[in-house]
Write a protein that holds these residues in place. Structure first.
Motif, mmCIF file in Angstrom:
data_model
loop_
_atom_site.group_PDB
_atom_site.id
_atom_site.type_symbol
_atom_site.label_atom_id
_atom_site.label_comp_id
_atom_site.label_asym_id
_atom_site.label_seq_id
_atom_site.Cartn_x
_atom_site.Cartn_y
_atom_site.Cartn_z
ATOM 1 N N ILE A 251 69.170 -1.826 -38.808
ATOM 2 C CA ILE A 251 67.679 -1.379 -39.868
ATOM 3 C C ILE A 251 68.099 -2.516 -40.732
ATOM 4 N N PRO A 252 66.578 -2.849 -40.841
ATOM 5 C CA PRO A 252 66.555 -3.715 -43.077
ATOM 6 C C PRO A 252 66.928 -2.472 -43.762
ATOM 7 N N THR A 253 67.615 -2.871 -44.532
ATOM 8 C CA THR A 253 67.226 -1.989 -46.218
ATOM 9 C C THR A 253 65.899 -2.172 -46.378
ATOM 10 N N ALA A 254 65.662 -1.547 -46.962
ATOM 11 C CA ALA A 254 64.566 -1.592 -47.726
ATOM 12 C C ALA A 254 64.018 -3.038 -48.929
ATOM 13 N N ASP A 255 64.749 -4.033 -49.627
ATOM 14 C CA ASP A 255 64.434 -5.028 -49.055
ATOM 15 C C ASP A 255 64.607 -5.725 -48.525
ATOM 16 N N ARG A 256 64.196 -5.606 -47.595
ATOM 17 C CA ARG A 256 64.314 -6.280 -45.974
ATOM 18 C C ARG A 256 65.463 -7.366 -45.770
ATOM 19 N N ARG A 257 66.899 -6.922 -46.181
ATOM 20 C CA ARG A 257 68.029 -7.555 -45.854
ATOM 21 C C ARG A 257 68.096 -6.906 -44.699
ATOM 22 N N LEU A 258 69.066 -8.186 -44.081
ATOM 23 C CA LEU A 258 69.370 -8.031 -42.374
ATOM 24 C C LEU A 258 71.028 -7.302 -42.468
ATOM 25 N N VAL A 259 71.442 -6.222 -42.272
ATOM 26 C CA VAL A 259 72.802 -5.501 -42.023
ATOM 27 C C VAL A 259 73.063 -4.702 -40.704
ATOM 28 N N GLU A 260 73.754 -4.813 -40.095
ATOM 29 C CA GLU A 260 74.506 -4.214 -39.371
ATOM 30 C C GLU A 260 74.748 -2.610 -39.318
ATOM 31 N N TYR A 261 74.424 -1.796 -39.188
ATOM 32 C CA TYR A 261 75.331 -0.268 -38.768
ATOM 33 C C TYR A 261 75.842 -0.558 -38.254
ATOM 34 N N ASP A 262 77.448 1.040 -38.210
ATOM 35 C CA ASP A 262 78.917 0.936 -36.774
ATOM 36 C C ASP A 262 78.009 1.743 -35.906
ATOM 37 N N PHE A 263 76.714 2.544 -36.100
ATOM 38 C CA PHE A 263 76.529 3.090 -34.963
ATOM 39 C C PHE A 263 77.217 2.828 -33.577
ATOM 40 N N ASP A 264 77.658 3.930 -33.175
ATOM 41 C CA ASP A 264 78.290 3.848 -31.603
ATOM 42 C C ASP A 264 77.646 5.025 -30.986
ATOM 43 N N ALA A 265 76.665 5.803 -31.475
ATOM 44 C CA ALA A 265 76.231 6.122 -29.716
ATOM 45 C C ALA A 265 74.530 6.700 -30.838
ATOM 46 N N ALA A 266 73.451 7.246 -29.777
ATOM 47 C CA ALA A 266 72.050 7.353 -30.001
ATOM 48 C C ALA A 266 72.681 9.200 -29.351
ATOM 49 N N THR A 267 72.631 10.054 -30.676
ATOM 50 C CA THR A 267 72.552 11.383 -31.285
ATOM 51 C C THR A 267 71.779 11.561 -30.633
ATOM 52 N N PHE A 268 70.069 11.669 -31.082
ATOM 53 C CA PHE A 268 69.133 12.067 -30.401
ATOM 54 C C PHE A 268 68.244 11.443 -30.474
ATOM 55 N N GLU A 269 67.208 11.719 -29.758
ATOM 56 C CA GLU A 269 65.689 10.951 -30.159
ATOM 57 C C GLU A 269 64.352 11.503 -29.300
ATOM 58 N N ALA A 270 63.213 11.633 -30.244
ATOM 59 C CA ALA A 270 62.509 12.315 -30.149
ATOM 60 C C ALA A 270 60.973 12.202 -30.858
ATOM 61 N N ASP A 271 59.365 11.893 -29.561
ATOM 62 C CA ASP A 271 58.898 11.808 -30.855
ATOM 63 C C ASP A 271 58.116 12.377 -30.665
ATOM 64 N N SER A 272 57.535 13.385 -32.763
ATOM 65 C CA SER A 272 57.430 14.588 -32.959
ATOM 66 C C SER A 272 55.934 13.875 -32.755
ATOM 67 N N GLU A 273 55.065 15.367 -33.377
ATOM 68 C CA GLU A 273 53.644 15.291 -33.478
ATOM 69 C C GLU A 273 53.434 13.973 -34.511
ATOM 70 N N TYR A 274 54.603 13.819 -35.464
ATOM 71 C CA TYR A 274 54.566 13.379 -36.752
ATOM 72 C C TYR A 274 55.255 12.171 -36.676
ATOM 73 N N GLN A 275 56.467 12.070 -35.664
ATOM 74 C CA GLN A 275 57.647 10.630 -36.492
ATOM 75 C C GLN A 275 58.308 10.780 -35.802
ATOM 76 N N ASN A 276 58.754 9.124 -35.108
ATOM 77 C CA ASN A 276 59.797 9.550 -34.170
ATOM 78 C C ASN A 276 61.026 9.915 -34.924
ATOM 79 N N VAL A 277 61.629 10.473 -34.275
ATOM 80 C CA VAL A 277 62.862 11.832 -35.112
ATOM 81 C C VAL A 277 64.128 10.584 -34.005
ATOM 82 N N LYS A 278 65.165 9.945 -34.969
ATOM 83 C CA LYS A 278 66.172 9.833 -34.385
ATOM 84 C C LYS A 278 67.945 10.068 -34.846
#
Lengths: 374, 374
Positions: free
Chosen positions: B133-160
């Motif tokens: 996920i890029p930083t707000a100043d558009r730098r490339l950073v890699e997180y250490d995510f090891d699992a997608a815990t939850f994802e849904a598209d609500s009426e307003y936004q994508n929630v992950k």
């Protein structure tokens, strides 16, 4: 020269992948059209079979390579030199600027009709200021460095100071981030996070050439501080470029209650042991725990030796502080903790996870003390 | 599928570059040898002229592309699928594992004899868990995510919600990092970093669906908290997966001194103004300052409206807290501060830079209050 590598991914329907795996499909013609917006597409090299495809196009110091991966991924890797000037032979070459890659993405979306697509931030290769230092757990992170403040090869290591707008000047030893002017959290953690009082105490700092620990502990009016840093190049660079860490603490290397010795700490520690000198606090700021698959090798020997000498120099009520490694380097941390059980003195320890701003990962710090019955 | 892109750079002597720009040079033969260690080199496509060169090789779902950039850079971009199984037709294909790229680097060093070389950490494309996920100043950073815990598209936004070993579960709204379980620093900053006492006070929280602010302020026994969050999907996900942020604060949406309204905050604020209700504290946790080139457009209109309504609802002694944006997005921050001078009420402000662990960049927070003479 500032060569940019652009990664652009498309999650596609399987028939799109099938189509691309057939040479001469309509999609190749459409790709040519999209690539023309970035000055490519005239030379298309296609390598495909029923199972895979690669398409590339070169020219004008730019290149594009598509590849397909079952079940649903098409990747584009595009490369161009952001600083290359148009030459007389390519004066009609499209200029690539902020937004060009978003435009290419939109063009390619028309070709691939993807379910999802992802454009990564551009990766800079070969620029004057290298912005990429991996984390200790080998993740790719890009710093916001805008200047190389200082670089020298000392007798012991490569010493670099890079400037970050958000973190200030940052010390990097042998390509390993050490400390930035934003990183008081590190110095606080390695001195016990406010749980200790250094007033009237005898303190030994091993390493610590950036001066941060010296500066912080001096504030509390200790009886004495001996700091032993081997590399004068680090000290001199810190005094000049890391004043947000060391402030004026190393402007003179001796004072009423402190002395900075520019020397290898091992013979000094051995001499102190011979003299019967002991300390209330020993702060080891030499190096992180090695990341190896076995607790062997010269780095571990060094770590062991320092720990053994330190425990001999520590008063029975004394405390030893040190950094560990990144939170995710669990096997290195576990190996270290196992080693703590194998010292001549029986010791106990506690640890805490700290966010050091410029590290871009959580860092583990140890507090170690001798058990009363040893 | 886990497609890895490997970037490997060599700073070379100019004659090496010259050599590579001549088709059929000995170096190409040497490259073939080096590439054979990663299962490539049989098919070499060479495109070169006096000024530039590109060499690529494809096969077995792997690809390698070399390109030369004056004055001294040779880049290799190598790609392979880490999860691809050898097929009957390529059972002799070298298996690539930890260390294979270091070995390739060493092979290629023999060919290029570089002054310096750099191997980037592998970039993962198309994996089940996207770690970039890029930083707000558009730098490339890699997180250490090891699992997608939850994802849904609500009426307003994508929630992950993604799981990070070092940061805990992390809320991501429309691909924008919001808050992780490590990030108490954010909640402390947006509630005044311990400078305020909320005891007996009337508090309005705008947004805040992760529950962090509600949990922290409730600790101080305020007279009342109204929290207005539009997205029930965020609240429900937080209650289940972000308990290190919200704890039990949203297990019930009402209590003796608080109420969580699942609603659009604007009509509610307008009604409070009509009723003459006012607050000691308004905490705007809705969204960051937009990054745009001009302070116009619907996001800025929304920001302006919220600020205007908030200042009408703020007691003369009250305070308004909000996040700004990343430290490096200076023009967005400057535009925001300019807008603060254009409100119906005359306001003053202060700001501070905070390290929020999971953000991987410094973040700016604002404290705003009404001037006495308005």
């Amino acid at each position: 020269m500032d060569v940019r590598t652009v990664l652009l991914d498309f999650r596609v329907e399987s028939e799109i992948l099938d189509n691309l795996c057939q040479t001469g499909s309509k999609i190749n013609e459409q790709l040519k059209g999209a690539l023309s917006s970035v000055g490519l597409g005239d030379n298309m090299q296609v390598h495909s079979s029923g199972e895979q495809f690669f398409i590339c196009s070169f020219g004008h110091a730019r290149s594009a390579m598509f590849s397909g991966h079952r079940p649903d991924l098409v990747t584009l890797t595009f490369q161009y030199d952001r600083k290359a000037k148009p030459s007389p032979t390519n004066e009609n070459l499209p200029v690539l600027e902020e937004g060009s890659m978003e435009a290419l993405k939109e063009e390619l979306k028309k070709v691939f009709n993807p379910k999802k697509c992802k454009l990564f931030p551009e990766i800079s290769r070969g620029a004057a200021v290298d912005r990429y230092i991996p984390t200790a757990d080998r993740r790719l992170v890009e710093y916001d460095f805008d200047a190389a403040t200082f670089e020298a090869d000392s007798e012991y290591q490569n010493v670099k100071i890079m400037h970050s707008p958000q973190y200030g000047n940052m010390l990097i030893l042998d390509d390993d981030p050490n400390l930035a002017e934003s990183d008081l959290a590190y110095t606080q953690a390695i001195t016990g996070n406010g749980r200790e009082s250094y007033t009237g105490k005898e303190v030994l700092i091993l390493g610590g050439g950036d001066g941060g620990i010296l500066h912080e502990v001096l504030k509390e009016n200790p009886k004495s501080i001996i700091m032993v840093e081997i590399d004068k190049v680090v000290i001199d660079a810190a005094v000049k470029h890391l004043r947000g860490i060391c402030y004026d603490s190393m402007d003179s290397l001796t004072g009423d209650n402190y002395e900075v010795k520019v020397a290898d700490c091992i013979p000094i520690m051995q001499q102190y042991i011979a003299d019967g000198k002991m300390f209330d606090y020993i702060i080891n700021d030499l190096t992180a725990i090695p990341i190896t698959t076995e607790p062997r090798g010269s780095q571990w020997d060094f770590l062991h030796l320092i720990l053994d000498l330190s425990m001999q120099l520590l008063k029975p009520t004394g405390k030893y502080f040190t950094q560990g490694n990144g939170f995710n380097n669990k096997s290195a941390l576990a190996m270290y903790e196992e080693q703590l059980g194998k010292l001549k003195y029986k010791v106990s320890f506690s640890k805490e996870n700290i966010c050091v701003p410029s590290y871009l990962e959580m860092w583990v710090f140890y507090e170690i003390w001798k058990e009363a019955d040893t």
